[in-house]
Design a protein around this motif. Structure first.
Motif, mmCIF file in Angstrom:
data_model
loop_
_atom_site.group_PDB
_atom_site.id
_atom_site.type_symbol
_atom_site.label_atom_id
_atom_site.label_comp_id
_atom_site.label_asym_id
_atom_site.label_seq_id
_atom_site.Cartn_x
_atom_site.Cartn_y
_atom_site.Cartn_z
ATOM 1 N N ILE A 14 0.859 -1.187 0.000
ATOM 2 C CA ILE A 14 0.000 0.000 0.000
ATOM 3 C C ILE A 14 0.893 1.235 0.000
ATOM 4 O O ILE A 14 1.738 1.400 0.882
ATOM 5 C CB ILE A 14 -0.934 0.024 1.213
ATOM 6 N N LEU A 15 0.699 2.092 -0.979
ATOM 7 C CA LEU A 15 1.458 3.335 -1.084
ATOM 8 C C LEU A 15 0.535 4.482 -0.701
ATOM 9 O O LEU A 15 -0.492 4.716 -1.352
ATOM 10 C CB LEU A 15 1.988 3.508 -2.510
ATOM 11 N N SER A 16 0.878 5.173 0.396
ATOM 12 C CA SER A 16 0.022 6.242 0.911
ATOM 13 C C SER A 16 0.725 7.589 0.825
ATOM 14 O O SER A 16 1.954 7.674 0.813
ATOM 15 C CB SER A 16 -0.359 5.967 2.367
ATOM 16 N N GLN A 17 -0.097 8.636 0.788
ATOM 17 C CA GLN A 17 0.420 9.999 0.775
ATOM 18 C C GLN A 17 -0.511 10.855 1.621
ATOM 19 O O GLN A 17 -1.710 10.935 1.339
ATOM 20 C CB GLN A 17 0.511 10.539 -0.649
ATOM 21 N N GLU A 18 0.043 11.423 2.690
ATOM 22 C CA GLU A 18 -0.740 12.244 3.619
ATOM 23 C C GLU A 18 -1.947 11.467 4.143
ATOM 24 O O GLU A 18 -3.081 11.951 4.141
ATOM 25 C CB GLU A 18 -1.176 13.547 2.945
ATOM 26 N N ILE A 33 9.198 -7.843 -8.252
ATOM 27 C CA ILE A 33 9.323 -6.411 -8.515
ATOM 28 C C ILE A 33 7.931 -5.866 -8.798
ATOM 29 O O ILE A 33 7.157 -6.471 -9.548
ATOM 30 C CB ILE A 33 10.228 -6.124 -9.726
ATOM 31 N N ARG A 34 7.599 -4.742 -8.193
ATOM 32 C CA ARG A 34 6.351 -4.067 -8.497
ATOM 33 C C ARG A 34 6.656 -2.605 -8.795
ATOM 34 O O ARG A 34 7.468 -1.967 -8.126
ATOM 35 C CB ARG A 34 5.366 -4.160 -7.309
ATOM 36 N N ARG A 35 5.999 -2.081 -9.835
ATOM 37 C CA ARG A 35 6.205 -0.702 -10.253
ATOM 38 C C ARG A 35 4.939 0.111 -10.012
ATOM 39 O O ARG A 35 3.835 -0.338 -10.311
ATOM 40 C CB ARG A 35 6.602 -0.633 -11.734
ATOM 41 N N PHE A 36 5.127 1.308 -9.474
ATOM 42 C CA PHE A 36 4.021 2.223 -9.221
ATOM 43 C C PHE A 36 4.293 3.544 -9.929
ATOM 44 O O PHE A 36 5.383 4.111 -9.796
ATOM 45 C CB PHE A 36 3.880 2.495 -7.715
ATOM 46 N N SER A 37 3.315 4.025 -10.685
ATOM 47 C CA SER A 37 3.407 5.373 -11.249
ATOM 48 C C SER A 37 3.157 6.368 -10.123
ATOM 49 O O SER A 37 2.154 6.275 -9.413
ATOM 50 C CB SER A 37 2.369 5.566 -12.364
ATOM 51 N N VAL A 38 4.066 7.321 -9.970
ATOM 52 C CA VAL A 38 3.981 8.251 -8.840
ATOM 53 C C VAL A 38 4.251 9.673 -9.315
ATOM 54 O O VAL A 38 4.660 9.909 -10.448
ATOM 55 C CB VAL A 38 5.001 7.882 -7.734
ATOM 56 N N LEU A 39 4.011 10.615 -8.423
ATOM 57 C CA LEU A 39 4.368 12.009 -8.618
ATOM 58 C C LEU A 39 5.496 12.340 -7.636
ATOM 59 O O LEU A 39 5.655 11.660 -6.619
ATOM 60 C CB LEU A 39 3.162 12.915 -8.362
ATOM 61 N N PRO A 40 6.280 13.346 -7.909
ATOM 62 C CA PRO A 40 7.301 13.733 -6.933
ATOM 63 C C PRO A 40 6.662 14.061 -5.584
ATOM 64 O O PRO A 40 5.591 14.654 -5.526
ATOM 65 C CB PRO A 40 7.941 14.976 -7.560
ATOM 66 N N GLY A 41 7.311 13.642 -4.512
ATOM 67 C CA GLY A 41 6.768 13.920 -3.189
ATOM 68 C C GLY A 41 7.101 12.829 -2.193
ATOM 69 O O GLY A 41 7.847 11.891 -2.481
ATOM 70 N N ALA A 42 6.516 12.944 -0.997
ATOM 71 C CA ALA A 42 6.768 12.010 0.091
ATOM 72 C C ALA A 42 5.645 10.969 0.170
ATOM 73 O O ALA A 42 4.461 11.302 0.034
ATOM 74 C CB ALA A 42 6.880 12.763 1.416
ATOM 75 N N TYR A 43 6.024 9.726 0.406
ATOM 76 C CA TYR A 43 5.073 8.624 0.482
ATOM 77 C C TYR A 43 5.413 7.738 1.676
ATOM 78 O O TYR A 43 6.501 7.822 2.247
ATOM 79 C CB TYR A 43 5.118 7.764 -0.788
ATOM 80 N N GLN A 44 4.450 6.891 2.011
ATOM 81 C CA GLN A 44 4.687 5.846 2.998
ATOM 82 C C GLN A 44 4.295 4.520 2.375
ATOM 83 O O GLN A 44 3.180 4.355 1.877
ATOM 84 C CB GLN A 44 3.879 6.089 4.269
ATOM 85 N N LEU A 45 5.236 3.589 2.382
ATOM 86 C CA LEU A 45 5.001 2.263 1.830
ATOM 87 C C LEU A 45 4.723 1.289 2.960
ATOM 88 O O LEU A 45 5.502 1.176 3.906
ATOM 89 C CB LEU A 45 6.231 1.800 1.039
ATOM 90 N N GLU A 46 3.595 0.586 2.874
ATOM 91 C CA GLU A 46 3.242 -0.433 3.860
ATOM 92 C C GLU A 46 3.299 -1.799 3.204
ATOM 93 O O GLU A 46 2.672 -2.032 2.168
ATOM 94 C CB GLU A 46 1.846 -0.188 4.424
ATOM 95 N N LEU A 47 4.057 -2.693 3.789
ATOM 96 C CA LEU A 47 4.225 -4.049 3.269
ATOM 97 C C LEU A 47 3.666 -5.051 4.260
ATOM 98 O O LEU A 47 3.941 -4.972 5.459
ATOM 99 C CB LEU A 47 5.714 -4.341 3.027
ATOM 100 N N SER A 48 2.878 -6.003 3.752
ATOM 101 C CA SER A 48 2.408 -7.129 4.564
ATOM 102 C C SER A 48 2.647 -8.407 3.771
ATOM 103 O O SER A 48 2.336 -8.465 2.573
ATOM 104 C CB SER A 48 0.913 -6.999 4.886
#
Length: 474
Positions: A68-72, A99-114
C-alpha cells in the motif's frame, strides 16, 4: 536516501519445525519522459525461510503480498498478489524475487508491506517505510543506483525487463569473497538541457569510504551525447578488491573537468584472500602514551568491546586477532584501530569510549556476560544513551521490559528499542523488537511480552552469514 531493509519475525525456539519468514526489501525511483515518475519496489525472499507444500509430487512455496502506497494518510496506490516459488523435486531451493512498479508524482510517500506465508499463516511480516521521490522531470541528475545480481538479454517482457535486458536485482550491498563482479544500473536525466553541442563525460569509480580516494584500476570514463534519458549499465571485476568499506561513485563532468552532478552508493567488501591484517598491524609502532591507557590485563576485554561500534569487516578482524591471543598483535591492532577511527585525538576518543564501557558494565553486565555483550549494552555503545526510557520491571501480566526511545538517531526520527527479561532472573534483558533499520524487527512484540511458560530465543541480532552489513536490515 536509499535504505535496504532486512525483515524478520522472531519465533520461539521450541517451534523446531518452524521457519522465520525473511526477505530483503529495497526500492528505487526512476523517470520516463513518456510516462512520468515511477517507483520500483524489490523483494528477495530467502528460500530457506519459506514453508513448502507438496504439489503434484514437488515442493512449492507461496506467499501473499500486500503493498500500500500512501500519501498524507490517503491511499495513493496499492497491489495485492500471491507469489509462488518454482516447483522443485529436490531440496535445493533458490531465493525468489518480486518487482512491483508504481506510477507516482514527486513527493513524500509511505510504503506499507504485509506478507503472509500461505503454507503457515502464523508466519507474517508487516512493515512501513517512508519514501521520497525527487522531481527529475526538468532537473539534470541521476536516478537511484541499482545493483544487479544477474543480467541477460530478455526474451520477452517480464517484470524484470528493462531496456531489453532481463535484470535480477542485487539487494545486498555486501560483497563476500565469492562475488567477483559488481554490476550496476542507473539513469542520467536531462543532459539535453546543456545544449545539443555540449561536451561532457561520465566518470564511474570505486573509492575508499574513509579516504575518499579512488582505488587503483577501478575507474571508467565514458563520453556521452546529450539526451533526455541515458541508461547507464556498467560493471567492475572486484576479485582483487581488498576487504573494506567503499562507495560506487558516478560523476558527470563538463568539458573542463568540473563535476556537474554526482551520485554515490556505499558497499562492503570481504575478501580475506587479499587482505592481510597482520601485515598492516606489524608495521604499527606502539605509542607508550596511548598504551598506558590500555591495561595489559584487560587488553583482550577492551579489544572485544570494540565490536559494537565496528563495521562488519572490522568485527571479522577483531575476531581473528582475539583467536590469535598474541598480546603484541592485539596491542598494535587496538592502537591502529583508534588511529584510524580518530586520527586527530585517538587517545582522547578511546578514553571517552572506555568510560562508556565502564558504564554499560556497571548498568547491564551480568555474572555470565560483560556489559558490552548484552543487548542493552550493545545498543548503548552503538547509538548512545536513549532520550527516554520506560521501565516496567513488575507488571503482573507481562515479562519485565524496557522501552528506549531515541528522538533522533542517524538520519531517522523517533526510533524505539524494546528489551525484556523472559527468564525473570537478574538483569538479563534481551532485545525483543526495534524499528531501527539494521536491528531485530518483531511485529508480534506486544503479544510476546504477555507470553508465559515458553523457552525464548534470546538471539538479538539478525546477522545472517549471507546478508551482511552493507545495507540496513530488519
Amino acid at each position: 536516501m536509499r535504505i535496504i531493509l532486512f525483515l524478520t519475525i522472531a519465533l520461539l525456539s521450541f517451534q523446531v519445525s518452524g521457519r522465520n519468514l525473511r526477505l530483503i526489501l529495497d526500492h528505487n525511483s526512476f523517470y520516463s519522459p513518456e510516462n512520468g515518475h515511477y517507483l520500483e519496489v524489490y523483494m528477495q525472499f530467502l528460500a530457506s525461510s519459506v514453508h513448502y507444500a507438496d504439489v503434484e509430487g514437488k515442493k512449492q512455496g507461496e506467499v501473499a503480498i500486500s503493498l500500500i502506497l500512501s500519501q498524507e494518510d490517503k491511499i495513493f496506490d496499492f497491489d495485492k498478489y500471491s507469489l509462488k516459488t518454482t516447483p522443485l523435486g529436490d531440496t535445493l531451493f533458490e531465493d525468489f524475487y518480486s518487482i512491483r512498479r508504481f506510477s507516482v508524482l514527486p513527493g513524500a510517500y509511505q510504503l506499507e508491506l504485509s506478507v503472509v506465508d500461505k503454507n503457515n499463516t502464523d508466519d507474517t511480516l508487516t512493515f512501513m517505510q517512508d519514501i521520497v521521490v525527487e522531481d527529475q522531470s526538468e532537473n539534470l541528475g541521476f536516478s537511484d543506483i541499482g545493483l544487479i545480481e544477474t543480467l541477460s538479454k530478455s526474451n520477452g517482457n517480464t517484470e524484470f525487463t528493462k531496456n531489453g535486458m532481463e535484470i535480477i536485482p542485487r539487494l545486498s550491498t555486501y560483497f563476500p569473497v565469492e562475488s567477483e563482479k559488481l554490476i550496476f544500473y542507473c539513469e542520467l536525466y536531462n543532459t539535453n538541457l546543456l545544449g545539443d553541442s555540449a561536451r561532457f563525460v561520465l566518470r564511474y569509480f570505486i573509492a575508499d569510504k574513509n579516504t575518499r580516494k579512488v582505488v587503483d584500476q577501478y575507474m571508467g570514463i565514458k563520453r556521452l551525447s546529450p539526451a533526455s534519458v541515458i541508461p547507464l549499465l556498467y560493471s567492475f571485476n572486484i576479485d582483487k578488491l581488498e576487504s573494506g568499506e567503499y562507495y560506487l561513485g558516478l560523476e558527470l563532468l563538463d568539458d573542463e573537468g568540473i563535476v556537474i552532478r554526482q551520485k554515490q552508493l556505499f558497499f562492503d567488501r570481504f575478501n580475506p584472500i587479499i587482505t592481510d591484517i597482520y601485515g598492516d598491524v606489524n608495521e604499527t609502532i606502539l605509542d607508550p602514551i596511548f598504551m598506558k591507557e590500555v591495561p595489559g590485563d584487560s587488553l583482550f576485554y577492551y579489544l572485544e568491546s570494540l565490536i559494537p561500534i565496528s563495521t562488519r569487516i572490522e568485527e571479522q578482524n577483531i575476531i581473528e586477532v582475539l583467536k590469535k591471543q598474541d598480546t603484541t598483535v592485539a596491542q598494535k591492532y587496538f592502537q591502529s584501530y583508534w588511529k584510524k577511527t580518530a586520527q586527530l585525538k585517538p587517545t582522547e576518543e578511546w578514553l571517552k569510549y572506555k568510560s562508556l564501557i565502564n558504564t554499560v558494565e556497571k548498568e547491564y553486565g551480568t555474572s555470565l556476560m560483560p556489559g558490552f555483550r548484552t543487548d542493552r549494552g550493545r545498543v548503548f555503545l552503538k547509538y548512545g544513551p536513549p532520550n527516554a526510557v520506560v521501565s516496567r520491571p513488575n507488571e503482573s501480566n507481562e515479562y519485565p521490559y524496557e522501552i528506549w526511545q531515541y528522538y533522533k538517531l542517524q538520519q531517522f526520527s523517533n526510533k524505539r528499542f524494546v528489551f525484556y527479561n523472559p527468564t525473570r532472573v537478574g538483569n538479563e534483558y534481551v532485545l525483543l523488537h526495534s524499528d531501527m533499520p539494521g536491528e531485530l524487527y518483531n511485529s508480534r512484540w506486544q503479544q510476546e511480552l504477555r507470553t508465559r511458560g515458553n523457552t525464548v530465543n534470546t538471539r538479538s541480532r539478525t546477522n545472517d552469514e549471507d546478508i551482511m552489513e552493507g545495507g540496513q536490515r530488519w
